[in-house]
Write a protein that holds these residues in place. Sequence first.
Motif, short mmCIF file in Angstrom:
data_model
loop_
_atom_site.label_atom_id
_atom_site.label_comp_id
_atom_site.label_asym_id
_atom_site.label_seq_id
_atom_site.Cartn_x
_atom_site.Cartn_y
_atom_site.Cartn_z
N GLY A 124 0.80 -1.22 0.00
CA GLY A 124 0.00 0.00 0.00
C GLY A 124 0.83 1.26 0.00
O GLY A 124 0.52 2.22 -0.72
N PHE A 125 1.90 1.28 0.79
CA PHE A 125 2.70 2.50 0.86
C PHE A 125 3.74 2.59 -0.25
O PHE A 125 4.20 3.69 -0.57
CB PHE A 125 3.32 2.66 2.25
CG PHE A 125 2.31 3.14 3.26
CD1 PHE A 125 1.91 4.47 3.28
CD2 PHE A 125 1.72 2.27 4.16
CE1 PHE A 125 0.97 4.93 4.18
CE2 PHE A 125 0.76 2.70 5.07
CZ PHE A 125 0.38 4.04 5.09
N LEU A 126 4.12 1.47 -0.86
CA LEU A 126 4.88 1.54 -2.10
C LEU A 126 4.03 2.18 -3.20
O LEU A 126 4.52 2.94 -4.03
CB LEU A 126 5.33 0.14 -2.54
CG LEU A 126 6.55 -0.46 -1.83
CD1 LEU A 126 6.65 -1.95 -2.12
CD2 LEU A 126 7.84 0.26 -2.23
N ILE A 129 -4.11 2.34 -1.02
CA ILE A 129 -3.36 2.97 0.08
C ILE A 129 -4.11 2.81 1.40
O ILE A 129 -3.54 2.34 2.39
CB ILE A 129 -3.03 4.45 -0.24
CG1 ILE A 129 -2.17 4.54 -1.49
CG2 ILE A 129 -2.33 5.11 0.94
CD1 ILE A 129 -2.05 5.94 -2.06
N PRO A 130 -5.41 3.16 1.46
CA PRO A 130 -6.13 2.90 2.72
C PRO A 130 -6.37 1.42 2.98
O PRO A 130 -6.24 0.96 4.12
CB PRO A 130 -7.46 3.65 2.53
CG PRO A 130 -7.64 3.80 1.07
CD PRO A 130 -6.24 3.93 0.51
N VAL A 148 -2.93 1.51 5.04
CA VAL A 148 -3.37 1.96 6.36
C VAL A 148 -3.94 0.81 7.19
O VAL A 148 -3.61 0.67 8.37
CB VAL A 148 -4.41 3.10 6.22
CG1 VAL A 148 -4.87 3.56 7.61
CG2 VAL A 148 -3.81 4.28 5.45
N CYS A 149 -4.77 -0.04 6.57
CA CYS A 149 -5.33 -1.18 7.32
C CYS A 149 -4.23 -2.19 7.68
O CYS A 149 -4.30 -2.84 8.73
CB CYS A 149 -6.45 -1.84 6.53
SG CYS A 149 -7.94 -0.83 6.41
N GLY A 150 -3.22 -2.32 6.82
CA GLY A 150 -2.09 -3.19 7.15
C GLY A 150 -1.32 -2.65 8.35
O GLY A 150 -0.93 -3.41 9.25
N ALA A 151 -1.10 -1.34 8.37
CA ALA A 151 -0.41 -0.72 9.51
C ALA A 151 -1.24 -0.87 10.79
O ALA A 151 -0.70 -1.15 11.86
CB ALA A 151 -0.15 0.76 9.21
N TRP A 152 -2.55 -0.68 10.66
CA TRP A 152 -3.43 -0.89 11.82
C TRP A 152 -3.30 -2.33 12.33
O TRP A 152 -3.22 -2.57 13.53
CB TRP A 152 -4.87 -0.58 11.44
CG TRP A 152 -5.92 -1.25 12.30
CD1 TRP A 152 -6.86 -2.15 11.90
CD2 TRP A 152 -6.11 -1.10 13.72
NE1 TRP A 152 -7.63 -2.57 12.96
CE2 TRP A 152 -7.19 -1.94 14.10
CE3 TRP A 152 -5.47 -0.35 14.71
CZ2 TRP A 152 -7.64 -2.04 15.41
CZ3 TRP A 152 -5.92 -0.46 16.03
CH2 TRP A 152 -6.99 -1.29 16.36
N GLY A 153 -3.24 -3.29 11.43
CA GLY A 153 -3.11 -4.68 11.83
C GLY A 153 -1.82 -4.96 12.59
O GLY A 153 -1.82 -5.70 13.58
#
Length: 403
Positions: A170-172, A313-314, A318-323
């Motif tokens: 997502g952030f790539l 990206i979200p 973002v959801c991956g980072a939240w996980g």
Amino acid sequence: MNTAGFDVFFLTMGAAMVLAMHAGFAFLEVGTVRKKNQVNALVRVITDFGFSTVAYFFVGFAVAYGINFFAPVSELNNLADLSNGYKMVHFFFLLTFAAAIPAIISGGVTERIRFWPNVLATVLLVGIIYPLFEGMIWNGNFGFQAWLESSFGAAFHDFAGSVVVHAMGGFLALGAVVLLGARKGRYSRSGRMMAILPSNIPFLALGSWILCVGWFGFNVMSAGTAEGASGLVAINSLLAMVGGLIAALIAGKNDPGFVHNGALAGLVAICAGSDIVHPIGALTIGAVAGVVFVFGFEFIQIKLKIDDVLGVIPLHGVCGAWGGIAAGIFGTVAMGGAGGVTFVSQLIGTVAGVAIAAAGGFVVYGVVKSTIGIRLSEEDEYMGADLAIHNISATPEQDMANH
């Protein structure tokens, strides 16, 4: 009892299930883009997988794990002192994760990216950028995990890749999407977002369903062996998926795109802690992810005016980072989890993954853009990537009849 052959079969089935997820990525994108870009979406997803395989086989797997395949078959069958060619099928399984990176990015850059520059970026990302972080987390490279454990009581825990795969992808994509710029007609001169409708909601839904089914291979088979497989991972994946879709249904006001992507948001978020959180925690993690996706999609598209077509990206970033962070909350014994994690290590590991991905995306796509260019010409974009690149549309017989 020798279980080596059974473990090879177990992991082969997992790899096949994750391979099938790439059909899900393809149809999710086909259903979301306009009809003039459907063929291009299909071709890019499958060819990205092909080039990812070559890049990961010759370079990426060695970068991450220090293992290469330049040896006689007699040695390959017993790499790392494991029999029955286990390491070769382990490569296949991990390849399907690595190849998810360009499949994720594809959803953000679709409808205006040039074909061969995109292939070049895929090779660089899967061969170098992704394996660097993968090796840091899953192979202990560079001493990062050892430092976290000695400093904060536990290594960074990411069982099936909320951060290693999804947040990275997502952030790539952030760098790629920003450097590409918005599709023509996405925003008016005053900056107001203009509607570009999906071409096929049933295809979008089919893509989501294929991904949901394959995800159980993604998560459960991350154990690596049949003996290590856990029913907890299965039920947590299920409940997070359901939590995500129900939350997105409510937050997204019955929008079918939000509902079907909400299920994926929940699955993205549960990957990291699926083996340690309580099922009720998994339901909560998924529900938060569903809401995060809906509002994150709208914030990025409307407020930031970043034209991320599928919302990767979200959804993945973002959801991956939240996980990754959520595993450090709901995985603790105090929250009913199995323990063995600390919030600080989860936070630092997640931030590190996001930072490496964001920097890597801007560097790789920036270099490609400045050297050979990455965006279709305005004329080709207007015509559509199907005809401009592949010389055929998704409905050639219908097109012939119209002429």
